[in-house]
Design a protein around this motif. Structure first.
Motif, short mmCIF file in Angstrom:
data_model
loop_
_atom_site.label_atom_id
_atom_site.label_comp_id
_atom_site.label_asym_id
_atom_site.label_seq_id
_atom_site.Cartn_x
_atom_site.Cartn_y
_atom_site.Cartn_z
N LYS A 10 6.52 -22.32 37.35
CA LYS A 10 6.52 -20.85 37.33
C LYS A 10 7.70 -20.32 36.53
O LYS A 10 7.57 -19.37 35.78
N VAL A 11 8.87 -20.95 36.69
CA VAL A 11 10.06 -20.53 35.94
C VAL A 11 9.81 -20.68 34.45
O VAL A 11 10.13 -19.79 33.66
N LEU A 12 9.23 -21.80 34.06
CA LEU A 12 8.93 -22.02 32.64
C LEU A 12 7.96 -20.95 32.12
O LEU A 12 8.14 -20.43 31.01
N GLU A 15 9.58 -17.73 31.52
CA GLU A 15 10.40 -17.76 30.31
C GLU A 15 9.54 -17.78 29.05
O GLU A 15 10.06 -17.81 27.93
N GLY A 16 8.22 -17.81 29.21
CA GLY A 16 7.32 -17.83 28.07
C GLY A 16 7.13 -19.20 27.46
O GLY A 16 6.66 -19.32 26.33
N LYS A 17 7.49 -20.24 28.19
CA LYS A 17 7.37 -21.60 27.68
C LYS A 17 6.13 -22.27 28.25
O LYS A 17 5.69 -21.95 29.35
N THR A 18 5.58 -23.22 27.49
CA THR A 18 4.44 -24.00 27.97
C THR A 18 4.98 -25.18 28.78
O THR A 18 5.78 -25.96 28.27
N PRO A 19 4.54 -25.31 30.02
CA PRO A 19 5.04 -26.41 30.86
C PRO A 19 4.62 -27.78 30.33
O PRO A 19 3.45 -28.00 30.01
N THR A 20 5.58 -28.65 30.20
CA THR A 20 5.34 -30.05 29.89
C THR A 20 6.05 -30.86 30.97
O THR A 20 6.84 -30.32 31.74
N GLY A 26 13.14 -31.12 33.87
CA GLY A 26 14.45 -30.54 33.61
C GLY A 26 14.76 -29.32 34.45
O GLY A 26 15.92 -28.97 34.66
N ARG A 27 13.74 -28.63 34.95
CA ARG A 27 13.92 -27.42 35.75
C ARG A 27 13.97 -27.69 37.26
O ARG A 27 14.19 -26.77 38.03
#
Length: 88
Positions: A10-12, A15-20, A26-27
């Motif tokens: 959800k945090v990713l 932030e507008g990032k695609t989760p990998t 890392g989060r």
């Protein structure tokens, strides 16, 4: 599925990032087995709405109610079984 992993995803997304797998790992706020991370990212990729539904309904993942780990539940069952054996 581990809510800590979904929180990281959800945090990713926020932030507008695609989760990998790597970004999610890392989060994480705590150590989580790699298969759980892979499963959560796979679930997101297969059904992105599942995460978006969690983001819209935070009460489902709220920490208001105490969460019991699997080990705690097993210990409680074992205590009950031992108590039953002692009664006989």
């Amino acid at each position: 599925m581990n809510s800590v992993v979904f929180d990281a995803i959800k945090v990713l997304l926020e932030e507008g990032k695609t989760p990998t797998v790597a970004l999610t790992k890392g989060r994480l706020a705590q150590s989580v087995p790699m298969p759980m991370i892979i499963a959560a990212v796979s679930q997101y990729k297969n059904n992105p709405e599942s995460i978006h539904n969690l983001m819209k309904n935070p009460q489902q993942t709220s920490d208001n109610e105490p969460k019991t780990s699997q080990l705690d539940r097993i210990e409680q069952k074992l205590d009950r079984l031992l108590a039953m054996l002692e009664q006989k």
